[in-house]
Design a protein around this motif. Structure first.
Motif, short mmCIF file in Angstrom:
data_model
loop_
_atom_site.label_atom_id
_atom_site.label_comp_id
_atom_site.label_asym_id
_atom_site.label_seq_id
_atom_site.Cartn_x
_atom_site.Cartn_y
_atom_site.Cartn_z
N SER A 289 0.83 -1.20 0.00
CA SER A 289 0.00 0.00 0.00
C SER A 289 0.87 1.25 0.00
CB SER A 289 -0.93 -0.01 1.22
OG SER A 289 -1.69 1.17 1.26
N GLN B 87 -4.82 1.36 -6.24
CA GLN B 87 -4.07 0.14 -5.92
C GLN B 87 -3.59 0.18 -4.47
OE1 GLN B 87 -4.09 -2.33 -7.98
NE2 GLN B 87 -2.78 -3.71 -6.83
N GLU C 11 -6.42 -0.71 -2.31
CA GLU C 11 -6.71 -2.13 -2.43
C GLU C 11 -5.76 -2.96 -1.56
OE1 GLU C 11 -6.23 -5.28 -5.99
OE2 GLU C 11 -7.56 -3.59 -6.44
N GLU C 12 -4.49 -2.60 -1.58
CA GLU C 12 -3.50 -3.33 -0.78
C GLU C 12 -3.76 -3.13 0.71
OE1 GLU C 12 -1.69 -5.54 -2.13
OE2 GLU C 12 -1.85 -4.93 -4.20
N HIS D 116 -6.32 -5.51 1.62
CA HIS D 116 -5.80 -6.87 1.77
C HIS D 116 -5.22 -7.08 3.17
CE1 HIS D 116 -4.98 -7.25 -2.87
NE2 HIS D 116 -6.26 -7.13 -2.58
N GLU E 207 -6.77 -13.62 -6.28
CA GLU E 207 -6.51 -12.19 -6.40
C GLU E 207 -5.14 -11.93 -7.03
OE1 GLU E 207 -6.98 -7.96 -5.83
OE2 GLU E 207 -8.35 -9.64 -6.10
N GLU F 124 -4.04 -9.70 -10.14
CA GLU F 124 -3.09 -8.60 -9.97
C GLU F 124 -1.96 -8.69 -10.99
OE1 GLU F 124 -3.37 -6.05 -7.97
OE2 GLU F 124 -4.62 -6.69 -6.30
N GLY G 6 -11.95 2.04 -8.46
CA GLY G 6 -11.66 1.71 -7.07
C GLY G 6 -12.73 0.86 -6.43
N GLU H 212 -13.65 -1.98 -7.55
CA GLU H 212 -13.42 -3.36 -7.91
C GLU H 212 -13.24 -4.25 -6.69
OE1 GLU H 212 -9.98 -2.20 -9.82
OE2 GLU H 212 -11.04 -1.28 -11.47
N GLU H 213 -12.91 -3.66 -5.56
CA GLU H 213 -12.63 -4.43 -4.35
C GLU H 213 -13.75 -4.29 -3.32
OE1 GLU H 213 -9.91 -6.44 -3.66
OE2 GLU H 213 -9.62 -6.18 -5.80
N GLU I 253 -13.90 -6.61 -0.40
CA GLU I 253 -12.57 -6.67 0.17
C GLU I 253 -12.53 -6.86 1.69
OE1 GLU I 253 -8.70 -6.76 0.27
OE2 GLU I 253 -9.95 -7.25 -1.40
#
Length: 169
Positions: free
Chosen positions: A20, A45, A48-49, A52, A125, A129, A162, A164-165, A168
Motif C-alpha cells: 500500500s 491500488q 486495495e492493498e 488486503h 486475487e 493482480e 476503485g 473493484e474491491e 474486500e
C-alpha cells in the motif's frame, strides 16, 4: 491458531501494508509528473492493498490470533519512467504471489484448513493482480517513446473506479 501460522500471517500483513505504501509513493511520483491517470490507478491500488492487509488482520482476530503490527519499510524515493514503475509493480506482485503460496503451503503442512480456505481468495486475487499489471507493462512497451500513446494510456487508467474491491474488507 498455531504460532508459525500466526507469525506468517503477521508478516503478510506487513507485506500488504508495504505494498500500500509502495503504491502510494508511486502515485505521488506520477502526480508530480502530471500523469493523473497513472496516479489515480496507483492511489486505487494503494487502497486495495490496504484492504488486503485489513482482510488478514480481521481474519486473525476472528481466529483469536495475536496481531503484531511491525514497522513498514520506506518505499523508494525515485522510480523512473512509467514503464520502469509498472515493471517494479509487476515484480512486487510476483513477490507477493510467492509469499502467499508459501503461506498456503505452511497452512497445509499444519493442517490449518480455515487459513487455507481464507488464502484461496488471495491466490485468485494474485492471478488477477499479475495479469492486470502485466498487461499495463505490455501496453507501455508497445507505446515506447510515443508521448501521445502514453497520454492515451494515462487517460484510460484514469477510468479505474476503485470499486473493484467492494468485497474486500
Amino acid at each position: 491458531m498455531q504460532k508459525a501460522i500466526q507469525d506468517a500471517l503477521n508478516e503478510q500483513i506487513n507485506r500488504e501494508f508495504y505494498a500500500s505504501y509502495l503504491y502510494l509513493a508511486m502515485a505521488a511520483h506520477f502526480e508530480a509528473q502530471s500523469l493523473d491517470g497513472f496516479a489515480g490507478w496507483m492511489y486505487a491500488q494503494s487502497e486495495e492493498e490496504y484492504g488486503h492487509a485489513m482482510r488478514i488482520l480481521k481474519y486473525m482476530l476472528e481466529r483469536g490470533a495475536q496481531v503484531e503490527l511491525k514497522a513498514i519499510a520506506a518505499p523508494p524515493e525515485e522510480f523512473g519512467s512509467p514503464l520502469d514503475i509498472f515493471k517494479q509493480a509487476l515484480a512486487h506482485e510476483q513477490h507477493v504471489t510467492q509469499a502467499i503460496h508459501a503461506l498456503y503451503k505452511l497452512a497445509a503442512e499444519h493442517e490449518d484448513y480455515p487459513t487455507m480456505k481464507h488464502l484461496d481468495w488471495f491466490i485468485e486475487e494474485q492471478v488477477e493482480e499479475e495479469d492486470t499489471v502485466g498487461r499495463i507493462v505490455d501496453r507501455l512497451q508497445m507505446a515506447g517513446d510515443d508521448r501521445a500513446a502514453l497520454l492515451m494510456l494515462d487517460s484510460e487508467l484514469a477510468q479505474r473506479s476503485g470499486e473493484e474491491e467492494s468485497d474486500e474488507a
